[in-house]
Design a protein around this motif. Sequence first.
Motif, PDB file in Angstrom:
ATOM      1  N   ASP A 182     -12.676 -60.778  27.846  1.00  0.00           N
ATOM      2  CA  ASP A 182     -12.498 -60.228  29.190  1.00  0.00           C
ATOM      3  C   ASP A 182     -11.064 -59.721  29.300  1.00  0.00           C
ATOM      4  O   ASP A 182     -10.127 -60.513  29.406  1.00  0.00           O
ATOM      5  CB  ASP A 182     -12.779 -61.309  30.237  1.00  0.00           C
ATOM      6  N   PRO A 184      -8.290 -57.869  31.402  1.00  0.00           N
ATOM      7  CA  PRO A 184      -8.031 -57.472  32.794  1.00  0.00           C
ATOM      8  C   PRO A 184      -7.563 -56.022  32.886  1.00  0.00           C
ATOM      9  O   PRO A 184      -6.874 -55.517  31.997  1.00  0.00           O
ATOM     10  CB  PRO A 184      -6.937 -58.446  33.235  1.00  0.00           C
ATOM     11  N   ASP A 185      -7.946 -55.361  33.978  1.00  0.00           N
ATOM     12  CA  ASP A 185      -7.513 -53.983  34.232  1.00  0.00           C
ATOM     13  C   ASP A 185      -6.313 -53.930  35.165  1.00  0.00           C
ATOM     14  O   ASP A 185      -5.527 -52.986  35.117  1.00  0.00           O
ATOM     15  CB  ASP A 185      -8.658 -53.168  34.853  1.00  0.00           C
ATOM     16  N   HIS A 186      -6.211 -54.934  36.038  1.00  0.00           N
ATOM     17  CA  HIS A 186      -5.164 -54.933  37.055  1.00  0.00           C
ATOM     18  C   HIS A 186      -4.380 -56.245  37.020  1.00  0.00           C
ATOM     19  O   HIS A 186      -4.904 -57.288  36.618  1.00  0.00           O
ATOM     20  CB  HIS A 186      -5.765 -54.716  38.447  1.00  0.00           C
ATOM     21  N   LYS A 219      -2.335 -51.427  38.285  1.00  0.00           N
ATOM     22  CA  LYS A 219      -3.119 -51.133  37.089  1.00  0.00           C
ATOM     23  C   LYS A 219      -2.270 -51.421  35.854  1.00  0.00           C
ATOM     24  O   LYS A 219      -1.122 -50.997  35.756  1.00  0.00           O
ATOM     25  CB  LYS A 219      -3.578 -49.674  37.080  1.00  0.00           C
ATOM     26  N   GLN A 247      -1.030 -51.453  31.860  1.00  0.00           N
ATOM     27  CA  GLN A 247      -0.869 -50.457  30.810  1.00  0.00           C
ATOM     28  C   GLN A 247      -0.697 -51.154  29.461  1.00  0.00           C
ATOM     29  O   GLN A 247      -0.109 -52.233  29.379  1.00  0.00           O
ATOM     30  CB  GLN A 247       0.356 -49.576  31.087  1.00  0.00           C
ATOM     31  N   TRP A 248      -1.209 -50.511  28.421  1.00  0.00           N
ATOM     32  CA  TRP A 248      -1.029 -51.030  27.068  1.00  0.00           C
ATOM     33  C   TRP A 248       0.290 -50.534  26.497  1.00  0.00           C
ATOM     34  O   TRP A 248       0.618 -49.361  26.595  1.00  0.00           O
ATOM     35  CB  TRP A 248      -2.168 -50.581  26.153  1.00  0.00           C
ATOM     36  N   LEU A 282      -0.459 -56.039  27.004  1.00  0.00           N
ATOM     37  CA  LEU A 282      -0.802 -55.533  28.327  1.00  0.00           C
ATOM     38  C   LEU A 282       0.394 -55.766  29.236  1.00  0.00           C
ATOM     39  O   LEU A 282       0.950 -56.868  29.269  1.00  0.00           O
ATOM     40  CB  LEU A 282      -2.022 -56.271  28.886  1.00  0.00           C
ATOM     41  N   CYS A 313       2.368 -55.112  33.171  1.00  0.00           N
ATOM     42  CA  CYS A 313       2.436 -54.680  34.560  1.00  0.00           C
ATOM     43  C   CYS A 313       3.797 -54.023  34.742  1.00  0.00           C
ATOM     44  O   CYS A 313       4.835 -54.670  34.558  1.00  0.00           O
ATOM     45  CB  CYS A 313       2.290 -55.869  35.513  1.00  0.00           C
TER      46      CYS A 313
END
Length: 211
Positions: free
Chosen positions: A144, A146-148, A155, A157-158, A163, A165
Motif C-alpha cells: 500500500d 500512500p499518495d498523499h 501529494k 513525490q518520488w 517518497l 512531502c
Amino acid sequence: QLPIWLGDINTLTTQFEKIVTDILATVDFDVDGVVFEVTNESLKTQMGANRKFHRWQIAFKENKDKAQVKVLSVTPQVGRTGKITPVAELEPTLLSGATIVRATGHHYGLVKEQGLGAGSIIELTRSGLVIPKINKVLKSAAVDIPDHCPSCGEKLQWESDFLMCVNHAICPAQVIGKMAYFFKILANNDGFGIATIKKLYEHGIRKISQI
C-alpha cells in the motif's frame, strides 16, 4: 559482580571470539554484549571522553537471535525533512529479551521491491541487540503506497527510492520535527521534548524565533 577479563591487545585480537564466548558463558542471565576498555591510566587520560561516552571504552554486541514475524500493517511516518518512512506494525514477538511490535521499512522503494505489506512474513533481528531490523522479506504481500502526506495531505513525490512531502513550510509533522530536532541536537535544551513542541505548535508557534 560481572565477569572481567584482563589481557593485552595481542591476546584480545587473536582470541577475540573465545574471550567473548567465555565471558558470556559465566553469566546466567541475558546480557546484550561486552565492553572493552583500556586499563592504562595515562592512556585513558590521553584518549579522554566526549559528552556521551569515554573514548577508552567500546561495546561489542552480536546479533544471533532471529525470528520470522508476520506484518500486520505498514504505516507511513513523516520525518522532519519530508521523507515518508514506512513503519511495519508486527505481531508482538519476543526477541533478545524484548517484545517487538514495529520496525522500520527504511523507504518505500524497498516496500515496492520486496513486497512489504500486510500479511508478509519478515526475518527480524535487533541491530546491536537494540533496534528492530528487518533483514529480509521471506513472503511478500500486496503493498500500500500512500499518495498523499498523512500529516498535511500534500501529494507525495518520488525522489529516487524515497517518497517525499515537499510541503516543508506548512506540514505539521515537518514543522514539529524540525523544532524538536533543534532543541534535541543543536540547542540541547532540556524541557523541550516532543510533547512540549506539539503544545507550542497547537498554540500557533511555527518557528524557533517565535518562542
